[in-house]
Scaffold this motif. Structure first.
Motif, PDB file in Angstrom:
ATOM      1  N   UNK A  94       0.643  -0.949  -0.004  1.00 49.79           N
ATOM      2  CA  UNK A  94       0.076   0.137  -0.080  1.00 49.79           C
ATOM      3  C   UNK A  94       0.773   1.202  -0.044  1.00 49.79           C
ATOM      4  N   UNK A  95       2.087   1.075   0.177  1.00 51.21           N
ATOM      5  CA  UNK A  95       3.085   2.399   0.191  1.00 51.21           C
ATOM      6  C   UNK A  95       3.153   2.875  -1.251  1.00 51.21           C
ATOM      7  N   UNK A  96       3.192   4.206  -1.269  1.00 54.62           N
ATOM      8  CA  UNK A  96       3.473   4.893  -2.681  1.00 54.62           C
ATOM      9  C   UNK A  96       4.952   4.678  -3.121  1.00 54.62           C
ATOM     10  N   UNK A  97       5.084   4.769  -4.582  1.00 49.16           N
ATOM     11  CA  UNK A  97       6.529   4.877  -4.835  1.00 49.16           C
ATOM     12  C   UNK A  97       7.208   6.064  -4.288  1.00 49.16           C
ATOM     13  N   UNK A  98       6.861   7.046  -3.806  1.00 49.84           N
ATOM     14  CA  UNK A  98       7.641   8.135  -3.171  1.00 49.84           C
ATOM     15  C   UNK A  98       8.019   7.797  -1.714  1.00 49.84           C
ATOM     16  N   UNK A  99       7.183   6.714  -1.188  1.00 48.55           N
ATOM     17  CA  UNK A  99       7.778   6.447   0.131  1.00 48.55           C
ATOM     18  C   UNK A  99       8.707   5.002   0.107  1.00 48.55           C
ATOM     19  N   UNK A 100       8.178   4.145  -0.703  1.00 48.26           N
ATOM     20  CA  UNK A 100       9.264   2.921  -0.836  1.00 48.26           C
ATOM     21  C   UNK A 100       9.591   2.704  -2.226  1.00 48.26           C
ATOM     22  N   UNK A 101      10.893   2.823  -2.413  1.00 49.05           N
ATOM     23  CA  UNK A 101      11.671   2.639  -3.684  1.00 49.05           C
ATOM     24  C   UNK A 101      12.572   1.680  -3.866  1.00 49.05           C
ATOM     25  N   UNK A 102      13.469   1.693  -5.117  1.00 48.74           N
ATOM     26  CA  UNK A 102      14.316   0.602  -5.199  1.00 48.74           C
ATOM     27  C   UNK A 102      15.626   0.968  -4.440  1.00 48.74           C
ATOM     28  N   UNK A 103      16.127   0.167  -3.575  1.00 46.62           N
ATOM     29  CA  UNK A 103      17.334   0.607  -2.966  1.00 46.62           C
ATOM     30  C   UNK A 103      18.563   1.374  -3.782  1.00 46.62           C
ATOM     31  N   UNK A 149       9.248 -21.301  -7.997  1.00 47.16           N
ATOM     32  CA  UNK A 149      10.275 -20.728  -8.392  1.00 47.16           C
ATOM     33  C   UNK A 149       9.987 -19.293  -9.096  1.00 47.16           C
ATOM     34  N   UNK A 150       9.606 -18.266  -8.228  1.00 44.62           N
ATOM     35  CA  UNK A 150       9.673 -17.036  -8.590  1.00 44.62           C
ATOM     36  C   UNK A 150      10.794 -16.620  -9.288  1.00 44.62           C
ATOM     37  N   UNK A 151      10.921 -15.987 -10.404  1.00 38.63           N
ATOM     38  CA  UNK A 151      12.098 -15.510 -11.087  1.00 38.63           C
ATOM     39  C   UNK A 151      12.783 -14.635 -10.276  1.00 38.63           C
ATOM     40  N   UNK A 152      12.233 -13.685  -9.658  1.00 35.50           N
ATOM     41  CA  UNK A 152      13.021 -12.771  -8.517  1.00 35.50           C
ATOM     42  C   UNK A 152      12.782 -13.447  -7.262  1.00 35.50           C
ATOM     43  N   UNK A 153      13.750 -14.044  -6.242  1.00 34.47           N
ATOM     44  CA  UNK A 153      13.249 -14.737  -5.104  1.00 34.47           C
ATOM     45  C   UNK A 153      12.990 -13.749  -4.013  1.00 34.47           C
ATOM     46  N   UNK A 154      13.381 -12.465  -4.160  1.00 39.80           N
ATOM     47  CA  UNK A 154      13.085 -11.523  -3.313  1.00 39.80           C
ATOM     48  C   UNK A 154      12.924 -10.037  -3.673  1.00 39.80           C
ATOM     49  N   UNK A 155      11.998  -9.341  -2.991  1.00 42.95           N
ATOM     50  CA  UNK A 155      11.723  -7.939  -3.337  1.00 42.95           C
ATOM     51  C   UNK A 155      12.392  -7.196  -2.360  1.00 42.95           C
ATOM     52  N   UNK A 156      13.130  -6.189  -2.771  1.00 46.29           N
ATOM     53  CA  UNK A 156      13.934  -5.259  -2.113  1.00 46.29           C
ATOM     54  C   UNK A 156      13.345  -3.857  -2.382  1.00 46.29           C
ATOM     55  N   UNK A 157      13.042  -3.288  -1.230  1.00 48.95           N
ATOM     56  CA  UNK A 157      12.666  -1.646  -1.064  1.00 48.95           C
ATOM     57  C   UNK A 157      13.506  -0.944  -0.005  1.00 48.95           C
ATOM     58  N   UNK A 158      13.400   0.224  -0.397  1.00 49.42           N
ATOM     59  CA  UNK A 158      14.247   1.034   0.548  1.00 49.42           C
ATOM     60  C   UNK A 158      13.163   2.435   1.099  1.00 49.42           C
ATOM     61  N   UNK A 159      13.075   2.379   2.138  1.00 51.93           N
ATOM     62  CA  UNK A 159      12.319   3.592   2.782  1.00 51.93           C
ATOM     63  C   UNK A 159      12.930   4.910   2.130  1.00 51.93           C
ATOM     64  N   UNK A 160      12.475   5.701   1.177  1.00 50.88           N
ATOM     65  CA  UNK A 160      12.907   6.853   0.896  1.00 50.88           C
ATOM     66  C   UNK A 160      12.457   8.124   1.883  1.00 50.88           C
ATOM     67  N   UNK A 193      -4.419 -19.160  -1.498  1.00 50.23           N
ATOM     68  CA  UNK A 193      -3.861 -19.025  -0.505  1.00 50.23           C
ATOM     69  C   UNK A 193      -4.858 -18.110   0.459  1.00 50.23           C
ATOM     70  N   UNK A 194      -4.363 -17.866   1.885  1.00 47.56           N
ATOM     71  CA  UNK A 194      -5.449 -17.204   2.669  1.00 47.56           C
ATOM     72  C   UNK A 194      -5.495 -15.763   2.378  1.00 47.56           C
ATOM     73  N   UNK A 195      -4.258 -15.145   2.623  1.00 48.38           N
ATOM     74  CA  UNK A 195      -4.250 -13.752   2.100  1.00 48.38           C
ATOM     75  C   UNK A 195      -3.558 -13.928   0.647  1.00 48.38           C
ATOM     76  N   UNK A 196      -4.400 -13.301  -0.337  1.00 51.25           N
ATOM     77  CA  UNK A 196      -4.016 -13.296  -1.735  1.00 51.25           C
ATOM     78  C   UNK A 196      -2.796 -12.716  -1.900  1.00 51.25           C
ATOM     79  N   UNK A 197      -2.449 -11.572  -1.097  1.00 48.93           N
ATOM     80  CA  UNK A 197      -1.277 -11.019  -1.408  1.00 48.93           C
ATOM     81  C   UNK A 197       0.032 -11.846  -0.949  1.00 48.93           C
ATOM     82  N   UNK A 198      -0.135 -12.962  -0.511  1.00 48.01           N
ATOM     83  CA  UNK A 198       1.044 -13.989  -0.237  1.00 48.01           C
ATOM     84  C   UNK A 198       1.569 -14.656  -1.494  1.00 48.01           C
ATOM     85  N   UNK A 209       5.785  -9.140  -8.221  1.00 49.08           N
ATOM     86  CA  UNK A 209       6.047  -8.096  -7.500  1.00 49.08           C
ATOM     87  C   UNK A 209       4.625  -7.892  -6.718  1.00 49.08           C
ATOM     88  N   UNK A 210       4.509  -6.642  -5.974  1.00 48.66           N
ATOM     89  CA  UNK A 210       3.785  -6.339  -5.008  1.00 48.66           C
ATOM     90  C   UNK A 210       3.458  -4.907  -4.969  1.00 48.66           C
TER      91      UNK A 210
END
Length: 1023
Positions: free
Chosen positions: A124-133, A391-402, A452-457, A462-463
């Motif tokens: 739910x965070x905006x791109x101005x709050x969480x971005x790529x590290x 086997x998700x192509x990108x095994x993890x999602x990285x974000x940085x608090x801007x 799955x129980x919460x669909x966002x899992x 990406x998310x």
């Protein structure tokens, strides 16, 4: 310090000073990062966030290595849960510190999150709050440049504005043909390999699928082929491997990553080469007018002066960065997914067969696929979704608090790197169940929300707002490629395959993906396509069962493939030896229904594997079933497939408006005024039987055993031929004989409704024989109808059917081909019009032979009513009261159709139950007719006098008697059947007496109708 530097750096003083200065600059940067890291750690610690204690320079990276070395030898390399070998430290720390913990790489402080609520909040965070590290912009700049993948803020928004429209649905439609063209070389190459190897060979599929995916990107996005961009793709692959060697542990040894080591110089060299190659491609593309693809959009986005993004990006960096992103992310991730997909299908042949059968059915005969076709690849979509889960192509999602933000109640300070390990979410047993690490595509049968129980899992693309813009292209490409591959080839695991997933920015096979590939036999492939139908039915079956079980409906517990059919057979074998063989044949043919009714009551649920059947013998529910309209309850769809050869597309299996039109055409031919004119035809058809039996008895001295079955079948067939088709049995004899063969062949497959749906539709010898007979009957009927249509003035049923099939003004909504309409209804009349009546006549004679007192009464009545009459008519037949009761009682004990099957064509309410669409409803007519509550304790006895005052007085609820069906779909020809039975039996009883034969074995069998298993020999005496 100087000694240390002299070891590492060149002896030259000049070079030494330069390297020392450069090294110190990196140490300064490291110091700044460490200070920021410590501040972040303190703020999060105060909020209760724990994690492993870091060291000053390396954070927890040394501990990560130690855990990997310690746990790797004892960890079992699970088929899908690679986390235990690649990232055991995360599993261990989550176990110790919970789903949210903090760890360090020395230069970076990383908040690891796998708590569902926090993950949802991150989205739910905006791109101005969480971005790529920001560290990714440095460590992966060579691979991704300044493209959309690493951009933030307004810069990212501008990139997305330029690129995203090129991946909208309308654009993807136009790319399908390009994907098909890119697939052809792989298909041809593999076929060539298999031809040389005798149809079976090991193929390492990795490079083929990478080249295929690269070719798709080159054609679809850059207007060229893989051959022209091959050097770019190869160097991007080299860059990926080089960077992943440094990046196996995020942020580890930030110093060494940026020092001018040999590896770093190699990365810079590759980066420059890729840059020059991309510039050459874009320059050539710019000179070509009329190109309207992704590359044109990128070039325009980089060079247009009016762009609104705030940070001024050099045109060259904008273009090269985004081209790199598309080259890598657009082909590498899709190729890796296709590789894992083939591996999983190879190791799960049951799913491979289902996916292949679907592909063959949906894509059969299509040279080109389109969006509508791909939409029907339900199973293949589930397979792809499950592959992306494991086997998700990108095994993890990285974000940085801007900026300083709040996530899940936590105050996250600016600069914190937030890590969401997709693979850990995708394998979470709380979200996916205890079988989370297993390959189970059916979990996606009802969509992600139900999987799955919460669909966002589930977040393979990406998310949140930065979800992958190319996911539509990726899914489309995977469907097309896999559908074409599965249609031509079968895959099996290779003995040389080592399952060792590695992290190279994507999770990919460590030692390649060798598979044993063989060219798929066309007949086998076609046969397996029927498995698709089975799978769909099983999914629907489970949903129906759940809905009915919630309403208190019980029944025997089914197995996955065979439902309760194995239990049916077991009960039959167990109870058959001890059951007394009497008129109640239910105890030997269908003992399972009697047992289940005793256990679960008059309404219970059972399964045949692909079909879920609600068995109903409750009087109130039966009554309510009769009140449902044909648009609510119709003939089951499975019958249209399993009995198509016998009944075609006629009235018997039609539904809805189609059925209404059939009935409108055919029913008037069986009205009372029409039946009156058929009595003489019935008399004429009876004469050959009378003369034949008299001849036999004359030769035998007036008394002989006669097997009456075939005589009565031929008689009934002759009636239908004369009355409905204007010909004699002799002319239609071949049709009736082949229909009888068809009946026996189909009943052998259909003894348990829906059992072994796989085998029913496979191209087995029996199935081919049914197809052959069906085609022969079709040709014969066409010849009869052609002859009938050329004869003017025919006012029979055949003329009505021909007119109904060919008249342009017909009002039924579904367009029915004239030939299918005519042949289907002719088949229905040929079979239903003579077989059921003949079987009833056979049972009637048997019952009269075993009950001489009733035979005498019926004969006396026949002689009295028909005395001296050479011709019978409706008024005469109306006076045959006893014979009518005998026929009615025979129809009660041996109804031609022992059960009535209906399917809920929509959600309906019956007897207070909510019946979901697709539910099969079975009313066992024989069970109703032998119900002691409705008919009294003598229900299984032959007592025609119970009908002395009509049906209403014979049983308590009159609707418990339904020999000709129940509700609006009651048999249209019942008047003809009753008339024929009266005429034939009256004439036979007037001339002959019948007694049981010592050779008769009372063994009713189910062959779509319930008939004598070993024929009906009777001792016939001439009167």
């Amino acid at each position: 310090m100087n000694t240390y530097i002299s070891i590492i750096f060149p002896k030259s003083l000049l070079w030494r000073r330069r390297y020392v200065t450069l090294a110190l600059s990196y140490l300064l940067r490291l110091h700044q990062l460490c200070r920021r890291s410590e501040n972040i750690r303190q703020k999060l610690r105060r909020q209760g966030i724990e994690g492993p204690k870091p060291t000053l320079l390396y954070g927890n990276t040394i501990e990560m290595k130690r855990i990997q070395k310690k746990l790797k030898p004892v960890q079992k390399q699970d088929a899908n849960d690679y986390l235990s070998t690649l990232f055991p430290h995360f599993l261990l720390w989550r176990k110790i510190y919970g789903p949210v913990f903090l760890y360090s790489t020395g230069a970076l402080e990383i908040l690891h999150v796998s708590d569902p609520d926090m993950v949802k909040d991150i989205g739910h965070r905006t791109p101005s709050e969480l971005g790529k590290p920001n560290y990714l912009k440095r460590s992966r700049k060579a691979l991704f440049g300044g493209g959309i993948l690493l951009a933030n803020g307004d810069e990212w928004a501008y990139h997305r504005k330029i690129i995203a429209p090129e991946f909208f649905a309308d654009k993807i439609k136009g790319m399908i043909q390009l994907i098909e063209e890119a697939t052809v070389p792989v298909l041809e190459s593999w076929e060539g390999i298999l031809d040389d190897a005798g149809g079976n060979s090991e193929i390492v599929v990795d490079d083929y699928l990478r080249k295929l995916s690269a070719d798709v990107i080159a054609r679809a996005c850059f207007g060229s082929s893989f051959a022209r961009g091959e050097e770019i793709f190869c160097k991007v692959r080299q860059l990926q491997k080089a960077i992943s060697q440094q990046d196996a542990l995020v942020g580890l040894s930030a110093v060494w990553k940026h020092l001018p080591m040999k590896a770093n110089r190699e990365i810079e060299k590759l980066d420059e080469e890729v840059r020059l190659l991309i510039l050459a491609v874009t320059k050539e593309h710019s000179n070509c007018k009329g190109n309207d693809d992704l590359l044109r959009a990128i070039i325009n986005g980089g060079t247009h002066d009016g762009r609104s993004h705030k940070s001024m990006i050099e045109a060259e960096d904008f273009i090269i960065g985004n081209c790199k992103n598309i080259y890598f992310a657009g082909h590498e991730t899709t190729a890796v997914t296709a590789i894992w997909c083939l591996m999983l299908l190879a190791t799960h042949p049951e799913w491979q067969d289902c996916a292949r059968s679907e592909a063959l059915e949906v894509c059969h005969g299509r040279m080109r696929l389109d969006v509508d076709v791909l939409r029907h690849l339900k199973i293949l979509t589930m397979v792809i979704q499950e592959t992306l889960r494991l086997y998700p192509p990108a095994w993890m999602m990285m974000r940085e608090a801007l900026k300083d933000i709040k996530i899940g109640g936590l105050d996250i300070p600016q600069g914190t790197v937030v890590q969401v390990a997709r693979s850990m979410l995708h394998l979470d047993t709380d979200a996916w169940g205890p079988d989370a690490s297993e390959f189970r595509p059916d979990r996606f049968a009802n969509g992600v929300a139900a999987a799955c129980k919460p669909a966002h899992m589930y977040m393979p693309f990406g998310h949140g707002p930065r979800t992958c813009i190319g996911q539509n292209l990726a899914m489309t490409e995977l469907k097309v490629v896999l559908a074409r591959l599965l249609s031509r080839f079968a895959f099996a695991p290779s003995p040389s395959y080592q399952h060792a997933p590695v992290f190279r920015l994507t999770i990919e096979p460590g030692f390649g993906m060798p598979l044993v590939v063989r060219r798929k036999n066309r007949d086998v492939s076609l046969a397996l396509s029927y498995l698709l139908r089975l799978h769909q039915l099983c999914r629907r079956s489970a949903n129906i069962r759940q809905k009915l079980m919630r309403q208190g409906i019980e029944g025997p517990r089914p197995t996955l493939l065979y439902g309760n059919t194995i239990e049916m057979k077991r009960i039959q074998r167990k109870l058959k030896p001890v059951q007394k063989q009497d008129t109640n044949y239910l105890s030997t043919l269908f003992p399972h229904f009697l047992l289940w009714r005793k256990i679960y009551g008059p309404v219970f649920l059972y399964s045949t594997g692909p079909l879920e059947i609600l068995h109903v013998s409750d009087p109130d529910m039966v009554k309510d079933i009769g009140h449902q309209t044909p648009s609510e309850l119709g003939k089951p769809n499975y019958m249209k497939r399993s009995r198509k050869a016998l009944f075609g597309g006629g009235i018997l299996l039609a539904n809805g408006d189609e059925w209404a039109y059939h009935r409108k055409t055919i029913a008037p031919e069986f009205f009372a005024d029409k039946i009156k004119g058929m009595i003489q035809l019935i008399e004429d058809a009876t004469v050959p039987v009378l003369e034949s039996w008299e001849g036999i008895l004359d030769d035998a001295g007036g008394n002989s055993e006669i097997v009456v079955d075939d005589y009565l079948r031929n008689l009934s067939a002759d009636v239908i031929a004369r009355a409905c088709f204007g010909s004699s049995f002799a002319k239609g004899e071949e049709i009736f004989c082949k229909l009888r063969q068809l009946q026996k062949a189909i009943s052998q497959q259909d003894a348990l409704v829906g059992r072994s749906a796989v085998w029913k539709h496979l191209p087995t010898k029996a199935k081919r024989e049914i197809g052959k007979l069906g085609e022969e009957v079709r040709s014969l009927i066409l010849a009869v109808t052609k002859e009938g249509s050329s004869c003017k003035g025919n006012g029979d049923l055949l003329r009505a059917i021909i007119n109904g099939g060919t008249h342009d003004g017909r009002s039924h909504k579904s367009t029915i081909e004239a030939e299918d309409f005519i042949i289907g209804n002719c088949k229905t009349i040929y079979f239903a019009g003579h077989e059921t009546t003949a079987v009833t006549a056979v049972w009637c004679l048997m019952l009269l032979a075993t009950h001489p007192e009733w035979q005498d009464c019926a004969r006396a009545e026949a002689l009295e009513v028909c005395h001296g009459r050479t011709r019978l008519d409706v008024d005469v037949l109306r006076h045959l009261k006893i014979l009518t009761m005998v026929i009615q009682e025979t129809l009660r004990l041996y109804p031609p159709a022992w059960m009535m099957m209906r399917e809920a064509l929509k959600d309906v309410k019956i007897g207070g139950l909510d019946i979901p669409q697709g539910t099969l409803i079975q009313v066992a007519i024989s069970m109703l007719h032998l119900d002691t509550d409705a008919w009294g304790p003598d229900a299984s006895e032959f007592r025609p006098d119970r009908f002395a005052n009509g049906v209403a007085a014979a049983c308590k609820p009159a609707h418990m008697y339904m020999p000709f069906g129940h509700g609006p779909r009651t048999c249209v020809a019942q008047n003809l059947a009753m008339t024929e039975l009266k005429v034939v039996l009256a004439r036979l009883l007037s001339r002959f007496a019948f007694a049981p034969s010592p050779s008769y074995q009372h063994a009713p069998v189910f062959r779509l109708t319930v008939e004598p298993g070993f024929g009906m020999p009777l001792v016939v005496t001439r009167l």
